[in-house]
Design a protein around this motif. Sequence first.
Motif, PDB file in Angstrom:
ATOM      1  N   PHE A  87       0.816  -1.220   0.000  1.00  0.00           N
ATOM      2  CA  PHE A  87       0.000   0.000   0.000  1.00  0.00           C
ATOM      3  C   PHE A  87       0.848   1.268   0.000  1.00  0.00           C
ATOM      4  N   MET A  88       2.112   1.189   0.418  1.00  0.00           N
ATOM      5  CA  MET A  88       2.935   2.398   0.433  1.00  0.00           C
ATOM      6  C   MET A  88       3.420   2.790  -0.961  1.00  0.00           C
ATOM      7  N   ALA A  89       3.883   1.809  -1.739  1.00  0.00           N
ATOM      8  CA  ALA A  89       4.440   2.113  -3.058  1.00  0.00           C
ATOM      9  C   ALA A  89       3.413   2.774  -3.987  1.00  0.00           C
ATOM     10  N   PRO A  90       2.163   2.274  -4.067  1.00  0.00           N
ATOM     11  CA  PRO A  90       1.186   2.966  -4.927  1.00  0.00           C
ATOM     12  C   PRO A  90       0.916   4.406  -4.502  1.00  0.00           C
ATOM     13  N   VAL A  91       0.937   4.667  -3.191  1.00  0.00           N
ATOM     14  CA  VAL A  91       0.736   6.046  -2.727  1.00  0.00           C
ATOM     15  C   VAL A  91       1.931   6.911  -3.111  1.00  0.00           C
ATOM     16  N   LEU A  92       3.136   6.390  -2.921  1.00  0.00           N
ATOM     17  CA  LEU A  92       4.337   7.148  -3.280  1.00  0.00           C
ATOM     18  C   LEU A  92       4.464   7.344  -4.782  1.00  0.00           C
ATOM     19  N   LEU A  93       3.765   6.530  -5.568  1.00  0.00           N
ATOM     20  CA  LEU A  93       3.778   6.715  -7.015  1.00  0.00           C
ATOM     21  C   LEU A  93       3.184   8.069  -7.394  1.00  0.00           C
ATOM     22  N   ALA A  94       2.405   8.652  -6.496  1.00  0.00           N
ATOM     23  CA  ALA A  94       1.868   9.994  -6.746  1.00  0.00           C
ATOM     24  C   ALA A  94       2.977  11.038  -6.814  1.00  0.00           C
ATOM     25  N   VAL A  95       4.132  10.774  -6.195  1.00  0.00           N
ATOM     26  CA  VAL A  95       5.221  11.761  -6.194  1.00  0.00           C
ATOM     27  C   VAL A  95       5.760  11.986  -7.610  1.00  0.00           C
TER      28      VAL A  95
END
Length: 435
Positions: free
Chosen positions: A140-148
Amino acid sequence: MQLYEATLGKSVTWNPPHMTAILRWLGTGPDAAGRLMSLNVVLTYLSLAVSGAALLATRGGERRAVVSRCVAILLILLNPILFLFVGIVWKDIVFSTFMTLGAGCGILACVTDGRRAVLFALASTVVLAIGMKVRQQGIFMAPVLLAVPFVALAVGRGLRRTQVVARGVGLVACFLLSLVLGSHLVARTIETDPKLGNQVGFRGLMQYDVAGITALSKTPSDRFPVPMTDALRTEVRRVYSPDRGDFLWYSPTVTQWLSLPGYDGIRGHWWTLVRAEPRAYLQHRWEVFRAILNADGVKACLPIHVGIDGDHRYLREIGFQPGLDRYDQDIYHFSQKIIRWPIYRHWVYLAAFAVVSGLILASAMRPRVKRASMAIALATLLLYASYLPTSIACDFRYLFPAVCLVSLLWIVYVADARGRPRLGRWYVGTDSSRR
């Protein structure tokens, strides 16, 4: 164990195989450990330092202000916790390296233009895809950080809506392709046993919850929702601790009780107890969460790991000689001098996270940088929150990724914030800024 698995080319534990594959790609035995440690150190510090330097280099401003910000960033980088933990060969540290590097590359994409911005954004995307499966929280962290990297390529670039959508689709496609290719390479590198899948981890978590509810519930044993005797309950209460679930296995009686039902049996006990004893379950989960935040100290939380240690038979088989050298002893003695300092408490980093998140929301910053920071903050919050229902021990290294991401957020704020925060008004950014 993952060093041993890398040498075998086969998983023998339920740990995700991605770190094992990375170790095998780096060599085997001591060489792989040394190279991985070097990569963790270099990539973590570079991610933090270069992000700060790039933000300062592109913001302009008076020289005196830049110098003071450089000093503040240097103080963040000098945090002894970074130094003490970044050299440990463990999946939490590797996961932290990937998440910090992915976020850092995304920040660099925010403050550059043209091909460099695209290259940094693609690098961020690939790194996040590779790191996603090093540890379960990456899901769940990597997809959120993909927003960067998406923010870096889409915000403030003067693009039409269709171009923004195209860039977003391109990044998602790159992420998915990297994820598939990475998983394929890992599968070809490390043989995994289906019996060592997620069920093993879920079973351990449910066993800990069942024991915690049994120990903390005030319901008499003869009316307990699952079969229970006073003698067994007394033994469960003797070995149960919110600090560590593995203390339960010190008791043969408790071990037998938790092991006999099998996976389906323990799942049934868990569901029955959670529904019948919600107060005890929530108390257990809260106490375990307090432990991982080191609310009562770090004594039982493996606050430092030095030297070569583990299963000595496996270590010798792959070329290690267990033990400590003088350098290891010096590091250990240094850790003991600061072990009572606030920086050795995860609740302090959680508080620092809350403060910097509020400052970022209330401060004028470059729009891309600000939105990217919000994505990093959300991923960090999810990391903290994930341990509320899932923690089985208070190992200090579990939240090391949060230490690095909170440090990155503070570096971004120090380097890019303009003026004083204005409480009561959330700034999106500074319209006059180029980036």
